[in-house]
Design a protein around this motif. Structure first.
Motif, short mmCIF file in Angstrom:
data_model
loop_
_atom_site.label_atom_id
_atom_site.label_comp_id
_atom_site.label_asym_id
_atom_site.label_seq_id
_atom_site.Cartn_x
_atom_site.Cartn_y
_atom_site.Cartn_z
N ASP A 1 0.33 -5.23 6.83
CA ASP A 1 0.52 -3.74 7.55
C ASP A 1 1.72 -3.65 6.87
O ASP A 1 2.70 -4.06 6.65
CB ASP A 1 0.51 -3.45 8.49
CG ASP A 1 1.25 -3.82 9.69
OD1 ASP A 1 2.37 -5.27 9.23
OD2 ASP A 1 1.19 -3.99 10.41
N SER A 2 1.84 -2.84 6.44
CA SER A 2 2.97 -1.70 5.80
C SER A 2 4.00 -1.87 6.93
O SER A 2 3.85 -2.09 7.59
CB SER A 2 3.06 -0.02 5.91
OG SER A 2 4.48 0.21 5.42
N THR B 1 9.94 1.36 -0.22
CA THR B 1 8.98 1.32 0.60
C THR B 1 8.06 0.99 0.03
O THR B 1 7.71 1.09 -0.82
CB THR B 1 8.53 2.78 1.10
OG1 THR B 1 8.26 3.60 -0.34
CG2 THR B 1 10.25 3.67 2.01
N LEU B 2 7.25 0.23 0.97
CA LEU B 2 5.56 0.01 1.15
C LEU B 2 4.79 0.55 1.69
O LEU B 2 4.70 0.13 3.10
CB LEU B 2 6.24 -1.11 1.21
CG LEU B 2 4.23 -2.03 1.06
CD1 LEU B 2 5.02 -1.88 -0.99
CD2 LEU B 2 4.73 -3.94 1.10
N GLY B 3 4.22 1.71 0.81
CA GLY B 3 3.31 2.43 1.83
C GLY B 3 3.54 3.23 2.97
O GLY B 3 5.47 2.81 2.72
N GLN B 4 3.07 3.94 3.78
CA GLN B 4 3.25 4.50 4.98
C GLN B 4 2.93 3.77 5.88
O GLN B 4 2.55 2.87 6.13
CB GLN B 4 2.48 5.84 5.52
CG GLN B 4 3.04 6.78 3.86
CD GLN B 4 4.25 7.07 3.52
OE1 GLN B 4 4.35 7.41 4.50
NE2 GLN B 4 5.01 7.03 2.43
N ASP C 1 -0.51 2.09 6.64
CA ASP C 1 -1.30 1.36 5.94
C ASP C 1 -1.08 -0.18 6.09
O ASP C 1 -0.74 -0.94 6.77
CB ASP C 1 -0.28 1.34 4.17
CG ASP C 1 -0.64 2.95 3.91
OD1 ASP C 1 -1.21 4.07 4.46
OD2 ASP C 1 0.22 3.21 3.03
N GLN D 1 -5.20 -1.08 -0.58
CA GLN D 1 -4.11 -0.50 -0.05
C GLN D 1 -4.77 0.56 0.64
O GLN D 1 -5.92 1.33 0.08
CB GLN D 1 -3.35 0.40 -0.54
CG GLN D 1 -2.38 1.47 0.08
CD GLN D 1 -0.88 1.94 -0.37
OE1 GLN D 1 -0.79 1.56 -1.16
NE2 GLN D 1 -0.26 3.12 0.11
#
Length: 174
Positions: A50-51, A90-93, A96, A139
């Protein structure tokens, strides 16, 4: 993708066609190529994560490494500044999920059907080849009402064709 007892497998169906027809004075010439590969229960390397969450508030380090930006909403403490062009990645929200997999070679067939000049000669041939299953990173977002279930489909267009990835993954009991 199927995961049973921590072993991931995939089903693969791949088809590529290249058809060229050229009417000539003597006969209808053509070059038809069809490539196919099918496999079930093909072992794959699979990772699901997960993010990452970034702690709230400003960073406590004296400076950030090159290539890092602060996420939206975060600011540096007074007197601390980032060099120009530096940011925190940042990697995704939040929420995510990322599915990363890679496969292996699959037995494939190349069928060719050619009619050429001179003489309107026809040659049909089948030869074994291998198809290298490419990996992917998907994703997706977990359903907050069912966070142990990831399902969906992604279609990527490119090079005159498409790749369709379908997944239905459910976390099992411990």
């Amino acid at each position: 993708l199927d995961v049973v007892d921590n072993n991931a497998t995939a089903s693969v169906h791949w088809t590529m066609r290249d058809f060229t027809d050229v009417p000539t004075k003597d006969c209808a010439t053509y070059v038809h190529h069809t490539f196919t590969a099918d496999a079930t229960k093909l072992p794959v390397n699979l990772q699901i994560f997960d993010s990452p969450t970034i702690p709230a508030g400003a960073p406590t380090m004296p400076g950030l490494p090159p290539g890092f930006d602060l996420p939206p909403g975060l600011s540096l403490p007074p007197g601390m500044a980032l060099p120009p062009g530096i940011s925190v990645p940042t990697l995704g929200q939040p929420g995510d999920m990322f599915i990363i997999f890679s496969g292996q070679a699959v037995a494939a067939n190349h069928h060719s059907d050619l009619r050429t000049l001179p003489g309107c000669r026809t040659v049909v041939n089948d030869e074994r080849q291998q198809y290298d299953m490419t990996g992917a990173m998907i994703q997706t977002t977990a359903d907050p009402n069912d966070p142990d279930h990831l399902a969906g489909q992604k279609t990527d267009q490119g090079n005159g064709g498409q790749i369709v990835l379908t997944w239905d993954l459910r976390r099992g009991g411990d």
